[in-house]
Design an enzyme around this catalytic site. Sequence first.
Site, PDB file in Angstrom:
ATOM      1  N   SER A  26       1.002  -0.947   0.221  1.00 27.03           N
ATOM      2  CA  SER A  26       0.051  -0.187   0.053  1.00 27.03           C
ATOM      3  C   SER A  26       0.883   1.220  -0.117  1.00 27.03           C
ATOM      4  CB  SER A  26      -1.047  -0.443   1.267  1.00 27.03           C
ATOM      5  OG  SER A  26      -1.530  -1.014   1.271  1.00 27.03           O
ATOM      6  N   THR A  29       4.167   4.317  -3.675  1.00 25.59           N
ATOM      7  CA  THR A  29       4.972   3.547  -4.593  1.00 25.59           C
ATOM      8  C   THR A  29       4.219   2.214  -4.993  1.00 25.59           C
ATOM      9  OG1 THR A  29       6.741   4.543  -3.364  1.00 25.59           O
ATOM     10  CG2 THR A  29       7.927   3.440  -5.030  1.00 25.59           C
ATOM     11  N   GLY A  82       5.886  -0.488  -0.312  1.00 27.48           N
ATOM     12  CA  GLY A  82       6.815   0.574  -0.253  1.00 27.48           C
ATOM     13  C   GLY A  82       7.716   0.268   1.402  1.00 27.48           C
ATOM     14  N   LYS A  94       7.006   1.263   8.489  1.00 26.10           N
ATOM     15  CA  LYS A  94       6.378   0.941   7.840  1.00 26.10           C
ATOM     16  C   LYS A  94       5.016   1.793   8.249  1.00 26.10           C
ATOM     17  CE  LYS A  94       4.890  -1.979   4.445  1.00 26.10           C
ATOM     18  NZ  LYS A  94       4.451  -0.964   3.116  1.00 26.10           N
ATOM     19  N   GLY A  95       4.028   2.121   7.591  1.00 29.02           N
ATOM     20  CA  GLY A  95       2.265   2.377   8.140  1.00 29.02           C
ATOM     21  C   GLY A  95       2.128   4.028   7.833  1.00 29.02           C
ATOM     22  N   GLY A  96       3.030   4.187   7.807  1.00 30.31           N
ATOM     23  CA  GLY A  96       2.040   5.853   6.990  1.00 30.31           C
ATOM     24  C   GLY A  96       1.414   6.126   6.275  1.00 30.31           C
ATOM     25  N   GLY A  97       0.735   4.974   5.778  1.00 29.86           N
ATOM     26  CA  GLY A  97      -0.693   4.661   5.213  1.00 29.86           C
ATOM     27  C   GLY A  97      -1.452   3.945   5.862  1.00 29.86           C
ATOM     28  N   GLU A 103       0.285  -5.514   5.435  1.00 37.86           N
ATOM     29  CA  GLU A 103       1.236  -5.606   5.286  1.00 37.86           C
ATOM     30  C   GLU A 103       2.079  -6.027   6.307  1.00 37.86           C
ATOM     31  OE1 GLU A 103       1.083  -0.662   3.315  1.00 37.86           O
ATOM     32  OE2 GLU A 103       2.037  -1.177   5.512  1.00 37.86           O
TER      33      GLU A 103
HETATM   34  C1  5RP Z   1       1.360   2.054   4.058  1.00 43.44           C
HETATM   35  C2  5RP Z   1       3.428   2.215   3.820  1.00 43.44           C
HETATM   36  C3  5RP Z   1       3.460   2.716   2.786  1.00 43.44           C
HETATM   37  O1  5RP Z   1       4.020   1.657   2.713  1.00 43.44           O
HETATM   38  C4  5RP Z   1       4.538   3.648   3.530  1.00 43.44           C
HETATM   39  O2  5RP Z   1       3.932   5.048   4.216  1.00 43.44           O
HETATM   40  C5  5RP Z   1       5.097   4.556   2.520  1.00 43.44           C
HETATM   41  O3  5RP Z   1       4.644   5.611   1.083  1.00 43.44           O
HETATM   42  P1  5RP Z   1       4.443   6.044   0.248  1.00 43.44           P
HETATM   43  O4  5RP Z   1       4.798   4.856  -0.661  1.00 43.44           O
HETATM   44  O5  5RP Z   1       3.855   6.384  -0.495  1.00 43.44           O
HETATM   45  O6  5RP Z   1       6.400   7.249   0.094  1.00 43.44           O
HETATM   46  O7  5RP Z   1       3.277   1.976   4.856  1.00 43.44           O
HETATM   47  O8  5RP Z   1       1.027   1.708   5.308  1.00 43.44           O
END
Ligand code: 5RP
Length: 234
Positions: A26, A29, A82, A94-97, A103
């Site tokens: 997710s 990227t 990503g 991870k986990g920004g989204g 994941e």
């Molecule tokens: C989502 C994630 C993403 O992989 C992470 O936040 C990177 O995001 P991006 O590809 O938009 O930079 O861990 O939970």
Amino acid sequence: MNVGKENAAMAALDFVEDGMTLGLGSGSTAEIFLERLGERVAGGMKVQGVPTSQRTAQVAKEHGVPLIEPDKVESIQLTIDGADEVDPQFSLIKGGGACLLREKIIAHASERMVVIVDPSKMVDTLGAFALPIEVDPFAMALTAEKIYAALMKSGCSDATTVLRQNKDGSGPLITDGGHFILDSECKKIPKPAETAHLLSKIPGVMEHGLFIDLADVIIIGETDHAKVMELARE
Ligand code: 5RP
């Protein structure tokens, strides 16, 4: 357009083989990768994907990538995802989204994990990006206290933790799994494996964003090429 993310996503296609079951990560990227994968599928490539979020499922459908329920797959050969930070040992934040629980379930179930990032994600020490921790809403203040103690015990010098909010101001963000996200800003996480171990022992923590010993390949998309780094696991 982020050229680095685009080049990383393109290079990840080299790891995809006809007939594979893929874990579909997710984030922006991973979504570029889905678009490129969709082009291959349109050209005749046969793959199926397990999405790690509702959003990824929706984007995969838009690009014609066939999906399969996680409980219906026999095995997942490869996950492409990503990351928010990557250190030299291939440990990740991870986990920004807000998709870290699903994941991690899918990455852990996969034979191989390929991580696609732009150069801004590469760090010497994890922690500048606030560590996302998915928690049960029940007794969250108690869980937050335990989280703080675990971070201190594993060598983080300080941590400020905030409850992640929806961007539109409508209240706390709720994950696909119905949990909250606490973002712990540690600045530096000197012993990620120890921090991960301690966080995993807290009952209210559904999962944390430290991905240790999961990534096999890191693809860093530069402006004109992609650098592929592989870790040989014993
Ligand atoms: C989502 C994630 C993403 O992989 C992470 O936040 C990177 O995001 P991006 O590809 O938009 O930079 O861990 O939970």
